[in-house]
Write a protein that holds these residues in place. Sequence first.
Motif, PDB file in Angstrom:
ATOM      1  N   PRO A  35      41.335  41.217  42.199  1.00  0.00           N
ATOM      2  CA  PRO A  35      40.778  42.008  43.299  1.00  0.00           C
ATOM      3  C   PRO A  35      40.483  41.182  44.548  1.00  0.00           C
ATOM      4  O   PRO A  35      40.700  41.641  45.662  1.00  0.00           O
ATOM      5  CB  PRO A  35      39.499  42.583  42.700  1.00  0.00           C
ATOM      6  N   ALA A  36      39.999  39.952  44.356  1.00  0.00           N
ATOM      7  CA  ALA A  36      39.660  39.107  45.506  1.00  0.00           C
ATOM      8  C   ALA A  36      40.883  38.779  46.352  1.00  0.00           C
ATOM      9  O   ALA A  36      40.759  38.479  47.550  1.00  0.00           O
ATOM     10  CB  ALA A  36      39.003  37.814  45.022  1.00  0.00           C
ATOM     11  N   ASP A  37      42.081  38.838  45.721  1.00  0.00           N
ATOM     12  CA  ASP A  37      43.306  38.499  46.457  1.00  0.00           C
ATOM     13  C   ASP A  37      43.617  39.504  47.569  1.00  0.00           C
ATOM     14  O   ASP A  37      44.416  39.213  48.457  1.00  0.00           O
ATOM     15  CB  ASP A  37      44.501  38.433  45.498  1.00  0.00           C
ATOM     16  N   GLU A  38      42.992  40.681  47.525  1.00  0.00           N
ATOM     17  CA  GLU A  38      43.260  41.692  48.530  1.00  0.00           C
ATOM     18  C   GLU A  38      42.408  41.513  49.785  1.00  0.00           C
ATOM     19  O   GLU A  38      42.516  42.297  50.728  1.00  0.00           O
ATOM     20  CB  GLU A  38      43.044  43.084  47.938  1.00  0.00           C
ATOM     21  N   PHE A  39      41.575  40.477  49.787  1.00  0.00           N
ATOM     22  CA  PHE A  39      40.729  40.181  50.941  1.00  0.00           C
ATOM     23  C   PHE A  39      41.151  38.856  51.552  1.00  0.00           C
ATOM     24  O   PHE A  39      41.588  37.944  50.858  1.00  0.00           O
ATOM     25  CB  PHE A  39      39.257  40.138  50.526  1.00  0.00           C
TER      26      PHE A  39
ATOM     27  N   ALA B  51      33.005  39.078  48.858  1.00  0.00           N
ATOM     28  CA  ALA B  51      31.604  39.111  48.442  1.00  0.00           C
ATOM     29  C   ALA B  51      30.841  40.186  49.209  1.00  0.00           C
ATOM     30  O   ALA B  51      29.993  40.898  48.641  1.00  0.00           O
ATOM     31  CB  ALA B  51      30.964  37.737  48.679  1.00  0.00           C
ATOM     32  N   GLU B  52      31.152  40.328  50.480  1.00  0.00           N
ATOM     33  CA  GLU B  52      30.510  41.361  51.298  1.00  0.00           C
ATOM     34  C   GLU B  52      30.870  42.757  50.793  1.00  0.00           C
ATOM     35  O   GLU B  52      30.024  43.655  50.734  1.00  0.00           O
ATOM     36  CB  GLU B  52      30.945  41.193  52.746  1.00  0.00           C
ATOM     37  N   TYR B  53      32.137  42.928  50.404  1.00  0.00           N
ATOM     38  CA  TYR B  53      32.576  44.223  49.876  1.00  0.00           C
ATOM     39  C   TYR B  53      31.840  44.552  48.583  1.00  0.00           C
ATOM     40  O   TYR B  53      31.365  45.676  48.382  1.00  0.00           O
ATOM     41  CB  TYR B  53      34.083  44.212  49.629  1.00  0.00           C
ATOM     42  N   LEU B  54      31.726  43.565  47.698  1.00  0.00           N
ATOM     43  CA  LEU B  54      31.051  43.793  46.422  1.00  0.00           C
ATOM     44  C   LEU B  54      29.591  44.167  46.634  1.00  0.00           C
ATOM     45  O   LEU B  54      29.053  45.043  45.948  1.00  0.00           O
ATOM     46  CB  LEU B  54      31.154  42.543  45.551  1.00  0.00           C
TER      47      LEU B  54
ATOM     48  N   ASN C 172      29.701  47.855  48.024  1.00  0.00           N
ATOM     49  CA  ASN C 172      30.395  48.933  47.301  1.00  0.00           C
ATOM     50  C   ASN C 172      30.436  48.777  45.787  1.00  0.00           C
ATOM     51  O   ASN C 172      30.903  49.681  45.097  1.00  0.00           O
ATOM     52  CB  ASN C 172      31.846  49.029  47.806  1.00  0.00           C
ATOM     53  N   GLY C 173      30.017  47.672  45.266  1.00  0.00           N
ATOM     54  CA  GLY C 173      30.142  47.475  43.832  1.00  0.00           C
ATOM     55  C   GLY C 173      31.492  46.883  43.501  1.00  0.00           C
ATOM     56  O   GLY C 173      32.143  46.288  44.355  1.00  0.00           O
ATOM     57  N   TYR C 174      31.957  47.092  42.277  1.00  0.00           N
ATOM     58  CA  TYR C 174      33.174  46.423  41.824  1.00  0.00           C
ATOM     59  C   TYR C 174      34.440  47.272  41.936  1.00  0.00           C
ATOM     60  O   TYR C 174      35.520  46.791  41.687  1.00  0.00           O
ATOM     61  CB  TYR C 174      33.002  45.953  40.360  1.00  0.00           C
ATOM     62  N   ALA C 175      34.292  48.513  42.267  1.00  0.00           N
ATOM     63  CA  ALA C 175      35.483  49.386  42.323  1.00  0.00           C
ATOM     64  C   ALA C 175      36.171  49.249  43.675  1.00  0.00           C
ATOM     65  O   ALA C 175      35.591  49.551  44.704  1.00  0.00           O
ATOM     66  CB  ALA C 175      35.095  50.833  42.089  1.00  0.00           C
ATOM     67  N   LEU C 176      37.421  48.792  43.628  1.00  0.00           N
ATOM     68  CA  LEU C 176      38.206  48.715  44.864  1.00  0.00           C
ATOM     69  C   LEU C 176      38.720  50.097  45.247  1.00  0.00           C
ATOM     70  O   LEU C 176      39.125  50.878  44.389  1.00  0.00           O
ATOM     71  CB  LEU C 176      39.405  47.784  44.679  1.00  0.00           C
ATOM     72  N   MET C 177      38.662  50.422  46.518  1.00  0.00           N
ATOM     73  CA  MET C 177      39.207  51.690  46.993  1.00  0.00           C
ATOM     74  C   MET C 177      40.715  51.687  46.831  1.00  0.00           C
ATOM     75  O   MET C 177      41.370  50.757  47.252  1.00  0.00           O
ATOM     76  CB  MET C 177      38.857  51.851  48.456  1.00  0.00           C
ATOM     77  N   GLN C 178      41.239  52.728  46.241  1.00  0.00           N
ATOM     78  CA  GLN C 178      42.679  52.808  46.036  1.00  0.00           C
ATOM     79  C   GLN C 178      43.339  53.485  47.241  1.00  0.00           C
ATOM     80  O   GLN C 178      42.849  54.513  47.714  1.00  0.00           O
ATOM     81  CB  GLN C 178      43.002  53.613  44.775  1.00  0.00           C
ATOM     82  N   PRO C 179      44.436  52.933  47.730  1.00  0.00           N
ATOM     83  CA  PRO C 179      45.152  53.602  48.821  1.00  0.00           C
ATOM     84  C   PRO C 179      45.766  54.911  48.341  1.00  0.00           C
ATOM     85  O   PRO C 179      46.037  55.073  47.145  1.00  0.00           O
ATOM     86  CB  PRO C 179      46.234  52.590  49.204  1.00  0.00           C
TER      87      PRO C 179
END
Length: 290
Positions: A233-237, A244-247, A250-257
């Motif tokens: 997941p970190a590779d998408e930032f 770290a700011e996203y987590l 928003n927690g651990y769930a990445l928004m899906q396109p």
Amino acid sequence: ERIRNTLATQRDALMREILAIADEDLRNEMATALAATWMEDDLDSYLAFVDELMVGEGLASESMKRFSVALMRSFEEASGKAALKGKIRYVAEAIVTYLIASDIHRAESWAKEHLVMLDLDMALARIAPSMAATDADKAIEIFAGIKSVSPRLTAAPEMGAALAKVNPETAIAWARSITTNSERAMAMGGVVNTISASNPAQAAAILKDFLEKIQSEYAALREKDRQQVGAKPADEFETPELYAEYLESNGYALMQPDTPEADYLLKAGGRIGFGLAKTHPLAAIAWAES
């Protein structure tokens, strides 16, 4: 002899004279001979005459019925069941149009007997939705036999709409069964467009369910791709700090396109919204926000 010596400007009048002959065999023989000569010498003028009969007088007119024999026979002699080139393709389209209106099953058999490759697929793409009105199973079978991408994409929404007019449940099941994503979405778009005309709330529920299905499939496919290449997941930032700011937010769930399939359903969604707005404005707003 008269056919060979007739001036190009007089072929229209001669053909109409021939079509008035009472003897069917003689009429067909002479009309076919003139059609073949006319088509070879001046295809544009011939097509204009065909258009005048089909549109001006109508597909069900007696003149069109009499001319149809010459139309088909002259084309069959000229084409030789080969890939069509140039404007002669319009003659094939005219024949298919006439047969769809007069004998849908003959339209299918004629196309399969006299057309090949893309020309055949283009004809079947027109025949399948028309067949749906009287024989849904046959229509689905014809659609399945279309091999070229473009005709399938053209036919998919028309098939969905045609099937939905006869049996919405069959239409929904058929659209969901298609394995090619773009075709599946376009087919479902045709289904919900038809249903939304009479029941926008039902169409909204169908579309919502379908969107959830294809979004879930797309998310699973992306996750599988990530795992295969070892992506995290970190590779998408761009930076660890952004991750770290996203987590933190928003927690651990990445928004899906969104799945690309959704783009094919924008018009259907818009039509549903307009349909709901006519009688249930609040429901339309809720639909738009969803």
